[in-house]
Design a protein around this motif. Structure first.
Motif, mmCIF file in Angstrom:
data_model
loop_
_atom_site.group_PDB
_atom_site.id
_atom_site.type_symbol
_atom_site.label_atom_id
_atom_site.label_comp_id
_atom_site.label_asym_id
_atom_site.label_seq_id
_atom_site.Cartn_x
_atom_site.Cartn_y
_atom_site.Cartn_z
ATOM 1 N N ASP A 13 -18.269 11.202 8.764
ATOM 2 C CA ASP A 13 -18.694 11.249 7.363
ATOM 3 C C ASP A 13 -17.746 12.070 6.486
ATOM 4 O OD1 ASP A 13 -19.343 13.598 8.646
ATOM 5 O OD2 ASP A 13 -21.274 13.858 7.646
ATOM 6 N N LEU A 14 -16.704 12.664 7.071
ATOM 7 C CA LEU A 14 -15.752 13.431 6.273
ATOM 8 C C LEU A 14 -14.856 12.501 5.466
ATOM 9 C CD1 LEU A 14 -14.556 16.278 8.703
ATOM 10 C CD2 LEU A 14 -16.065 16.481 6.718
ATOM 11 N N ARG A 15 -14.569 12.905 4.258
ATOM 12 C CA ARG A 15 -13.649 12.128 3.422
ATOM 13 C C ARG A 15 -12.252 12.211 4.017
ATOM 14 N NH1 ARG A 15 -10.236 12.964 -0.875
ATOM 15 N NH2 ARG A 15 -10.098 11.255 -2.377
ATOM 16 N N ALA A 16 -11.611 11.065 4.165
ATOM 17 C CA ALA A 16 -10.326 11.033 4.858
ATOM 18 C C ALA A 16 -9.276 10.308 4.032
ATOM 19 C CB ALA A 16 -10.483 10.343 6.215
ATOM 20 N N THR A 17 -8.059 10.830 4.098
ATOM 21 C CA THR A 17 -6.925 10.173 3.463
ATOM 22 C C THR A 17 -6.413 9.074 4.379
ATOM 23 O OG1 THR A 17 -6.290 12.248 2.389
ATOM 24 C CG2 THR A 17 -4.600 10.524 2.532
ATOM 25 N N PRO A 18 -6.264 7.843 3.884
ATOM 26 C CA PRO A 18 -5.790 6.768 4.758
ATOM 27 C C PRO A 18 -4.320 6.919 5.131
ATOM 28 C CG PRO A 18 -6.180 5.943 2.534
ATOM 29 C CD PRO A 18 -6.637 7.364 2.550
ATOM 30 N N VAL A 19 -4.019 6.608 6.376
ATOM 31 C CA VAL A 19 -2.639 6.548 6.864
ATOM 32 C C VAL A 19 -2.365 5.095 7.240
ATOM 33 C CG1 VAL A 19 -0.988 7.335 8.610
ATOM 34 C CG2 VAL A 19 -2.729 8.910 7.738
ATOM 35 N N ARG A 20 -1.589 4.425 6.424
ATOM 36 C CA ARG A 20 -1.307 3.010 6.641
ATOM 37 C C ARG A 20 -0.115 2.849 7.572
ATOM 38 N NH1 ARG A 20 -3.248 -2.279 6.504
ATOM 39 N NH2 ARG A 20 -1.406 -3.538 6.942
ATOM 40 N N ILE A 21 -0.324 2.141 8.690
ATOM 41 C CA ILE A 21 0.741 1.865 9.649
ATOM 42 C C ILE A 21 1.500 0.625 9.184
ATOM 43 C CG2 ILE A 21 1.208 1.163 12.022
ATOM 44 C CD1 ILE A 21 -1.227 2.892 12.820
ATOM 45 N N VAL A 22 2.808 0.786 8.980
ATOM 46 C CA VAL A 22 3.632 -0.286 8.417
ATOM 47 C C VAL A 22 4.752 -0.630 9.395
ATOM 48 C CG1 VAL A 22 5.052 -1.017 6.475
ATOM 49 C CG2 VAL A 22 3.163 0.590 6.104
ATOM 50 N N PRO A 23 4.719 -1.808 10.016
ATOM 51 C CA PRO A 23 5.812 -2.193 10.921
ATOM 52 C C PRO A 23 7.059 -2.580 10.146
ATOM 53 C CG PRO A 23 4.225 -3.966 10.740
ATOM 54 C CD PRO A 23 3.667 -2.833 9.943
ATOM 55 N N LYS A 24 8.188 -2.485 10.806
ATOM 56 C CA LYS A 24 9.449 -2.847 10.157
ATOM 57 C C LYS A 24 9.546 -4.363 9.970
ATOM 58 C CE LYS A 24 14.357 -1.624 10.197
ATOM 59 N NZ LYS A 24 14.265 -0.885 8.927
ATOM 60 N N GLY A 25 9.093 -5.103 10.982
ATOM 61 C CA GLY A 25 9.064 -6.547 10.843
ATOM 62 C C GLY A 25 8.006 -6.948 9.831
ATOM 63 N N GLY A 26 8.374 -7.760 8.846
ATOM 64 C CA GLY A 26 7.429 -8.146 7.798
ATOM 65 C C GLY A 26 7.260 -7.101 6.714
ATOM 66 N N PHE A 27 8.139 -6.087 6.692
ATOM 67 C CA PHE A 27 8.003 -5.028 5.705
ATOM 68 C C PHE A 27 8.115 -5.569 4.280
ATOM 69 C CE2 PHE A 27 10.170 -2.043 2.852
ATOM 70 C CZ PHE A 27 9.230 -1.041 2.793
ATOM 71 N N ASP A 28 9.071 -6.450 4.048
ATOM 72 C CA ASP A 28 9.259 -6.984 2.684
ATOM 73 C C ASP A 28 8.023 -7.731 2.214
ATOM 74 O OD1 ASP A 28 11.794 -5.903 2.577
ATOM 75 O OD2 ASP A 28 12.804 -7.747 3.215
ATOM 76 N N ASP A 29 7.408 -8.486 3.130
ATOM 77 C CA ASP A 29 6.191 -9.212 2.746
ATOM 78 C C ASP A 29 5.071 -8.238 2.403
ATOM 79 O OD1 ASP A 29 7.481 -11.605 3.188
ATOM 80 O OD2 ASP A 29 6.719 -11.827 5.242
ATOM 81 N N PHE A 47 11.841 4.272 2.125
ATOM 82 C CA PHE A 47 10.937 3.924 3.225
ATOM 83 C C PHE A 47 11.049 2.433 3.513
ATOM 84 C CE2 PHE A 47 6.938 2.504 5.019
ATOM 85 C CZ PHE A 47 6.649 3.480 5.956
ATOM 86 N N ASP A 48 11.269 2.099 4.800
ATOM 87 C CA ASP A 48 11.400 0.679 5.151
ATOM 88 C C ASP A 48 10.639 0.313 6.429
ATOM 89 O OD1 ASP A 48 12.940 1.878 7.070
ATOM 90 O OD2 ASP A 48 14.797 0.801 6.602
ATOM 91 N N GLY A 49 9.724 1.191 6.873
ATOM 92 C CA GLY A 49 8.943 0.896 8.069
ATOM 93 C C GLY A 49 9.624 1.276 9.367
ATOM 94 N N ALA A 50 10.737 2.012 9.286
ATOM 95 C CA ALA A 50 11.423 2.434 10.511
ATOM 96 C C ALA A 50 10.496 3.354 11.320
ATOM 97 C CB ALA A 50 12.724 3.153 10.183
ATOM 98 N N ALA A 51 10.659 3.341 12.639
ATOM 99 C CA ALA A 51 9.767 4.071 13.532
ATOM 100 C C ALA A 51 9.726 5.557 13.190
ATOM 101 C CB ALA A 51 10.206 3.883 14.979
ATOM 102 N N GLY A 52 8.537 6.061 12.938
ATOM 103 C CA GLY A 52 8.338 7.483 12.699
ATOM 104 C C GLY A 52 8.516 7.932 11.263
ATOM 105 N N GLN A 53 8.903 7.044 10.356
ATOM 106 C CA GLN A 53 9.031 7.426 8.946
ATOM 107 C C GLN A 53 7.662 7.808 8.384
ATOM 108 O OE1 GLN A 53 10.976 4.088 6.936
ATOM 109 N NE2 GLN A 53 12.615 5.475 6.351
#
Length: 465
Positions: A13-29, A47-53
């Motif tokens: 029930d705690l308010r949480a900030t979303p962390v969106r996981i973005v893969p490098k493949g399909g990043f432009d889409d 930022f381009d979805g590179a691992a760990g960014q």
């Protein structure tokens, strides 16, 4: 001993900030679906979805509205485990919720990695500051993931504690603490009572130390198949009369890493209530130098009657394990697992990150390897190469504890242990390192569990639970 506080997920029930996981493949889409301010911010920050960014997206009031986590591609994720832990490390405080399109295994890895990243060994310096909290992702078994993380924390604490505070007596106390938590029973055979109870090699290795050697025996569960875990508990290894050089002695507080790892695994099993009978055997000793230390050239008689010529007192781990394995084999369990920081040869072969294991059971080996890949706990099968048996047969005794020549050291050590497991139908021996030499996501430098998570994942299939 004081244990690091086990990690927990944040209350739902705690308010949480979303962390969106973005893969490098399909990043432009993906980027094309965002509104213009987000696109501008993402492009301006590279930022381009590179691992760990990691990229924080600001709200109008300049608070953090959401966070982007680069997920890279498949090869990136194969190269770096626990990417979500990088976000946990970078964000430091607050409550967060992961969001993205992941498989079930990836969600579990992300959630576990976040919890594991909070580990700090602060018993002697500093203090453990609260880090960022994570709301458990939907669809995972949160209690199970917490139990796995807590078991790993226990393993790390035990290995990281120096021998001044982690001798055989302290290791026994840690087992008793764990047993009290889960309603298990513990019996201990100590000092000269080891001779009366026919554990001669445990006694021989540990008798020169001020803190008495002992065999710790913990039992839990009253139904289901029986699993025996045997862990090497050499709390410090000087090498004995074949004294190690100083550089080789520096990490020997971790020579009880096998015991620490089976105790972490035991916690996972008991905390989640797996329907089995569990027995944990730990021969706990210090390999010290004194006038009554065992000597090169001695011949010892093991619990099962085999004689062992001592050609190097620094090959002591296999001696104490032999008595414990022989005890377990007298009433054969359904499955026996041995874990030990046993040989430098294993590290030369596979490095510090892989847990090599030996078994003659192909089905068991396959289940372990598949589990290791699934939970990102990498294992590597090594061979019980029987033609090398002659290397451990010195002629003057049944067995040689340290064959000359330097070849196949991990294999000959495994073959030595296998001589003490004759009636148990399924057996595997792990020759682990128990130490992470370089900090990595969710795995700080220091003591670390190896193979326990893979074993825990494989047990239901292996034992038909």
């Amino acid at each position: 001993m004081t244990q690091t506080e086990p990690p927990r997920f944040a209350a739902p029930d705690l308010r949480a900030t979303p962390v969106r996981i973005v893969p490098k493949g399909g990043f432009d889409d993906w980027l094309a679906t965002q509104d213009e301010p987000v696109r501008d911010w993402v492009e301006a920050n590279g930022f381009d979805g590179a691992a760990g960014q990691i990229l924080r997206l600001p709200a109008p009031d300049m608070s953090v509205a959401r966070v982007l986590l680069g997920w890279g591609g498949a090869k990136d994720r194969a190269r770096s485990r626990f990417l979500a832990a990088q976000a946990a490390t970078a964000l430091k405080t607050g409550t967060y919720a992961l969001d993205g399109d992941l498989t079930a295994n990836e969600w579990e890895e992300a959630a576990l990695g976040w919890l594991l990243s909070s580990y700090r060994f602060s018993r002697y310096a500093g203090k453990s500051e609260p880090g960022p909290q994570l709301r458990a992702p939907r669809g995972i078994d949160a209690a199970r993931i917490e139990a796995i993380a807590a078991g790993e924390f226990l393993t790390r604490d035990l290995i990281n504690t120096p021998a001044s505070d982690m001798g055989p007596d302290a290791l026994e106390a840690a087992v008793r603490d764990l047993a009290r938590t889960h309603g298990a029973e513990v019996s201990v055979t100590t000092g000269d009572d080891l001779l009366t109870a026919n554990f001669p090699m445990i006694h021989a290795v540990g008798r020169a130390a001020d803190r008495a050697p002992r065999l710790i025996d913990m039992r839990w569960g009253d139904s289901g198949p029986e699993l025996v875990l045997v862990g090497k508990g050499v709390c410090f290894d000087t090498g004995g009369l074949n004294l190690k050089p100083g550089a080789s002695m520096g990490l020997m507080k971790k020579d009880m890493g096998g015991a620490a790892t089976v105790l972490g695994l035991a916690h996972m099993i008991m905390a989640t209530g797996l329907p089995l009978r569990l027995r944990v055997l730990i021969p706990a000793v210090e390999n010290s130098v004194a006038g009554n230390a065992f000597r090169p050239g001695d011949i010892l008689t093991a619990r099962n009657g085999l004689t062992v010529e001592i050609n190097n007192t620094d090959a002591e781990g296999r001696l104490v394990l032999a008595d414990a394995l022989a005890l377990a084999d007298e009433t054969p369990p359904d499955l026996m697992i041995c874990m030990a920081t046993l040989t430098g040869a294993a590290r030369v072969a596979v490095g510090p990150d892989l847990a090599p294991f030996f078994t003659d059971d192909d089905a068991l080996a396959m289940a372990l390897q598949q589990a290791g890949r699934r939970v990102r706990d990498p294992l590597w099968r090594m061979p019980f190469h029987r033609p090398y048996e002659t290397m451990i047969e010195p002629g003057i005794a049944d067995l040689d504890n340290a064959p000359s020549g330097g070849f196949a050291g991990s294999i000959t050590a495994a073959l030595f242990l296998d001589r003490f497991v004759q009636d148990t139908p399924r057996f595997a021996h792990f020759d682990i390192y128990g130490w992470n030499p370089t900090a990595a996501p969710a795995r700080p430098k220091g003591g670390v569990g190896m193979g326990a998570r893979a074993l825990f994942d494989a047990l239901p299939k292996v034992l038909d639970l």
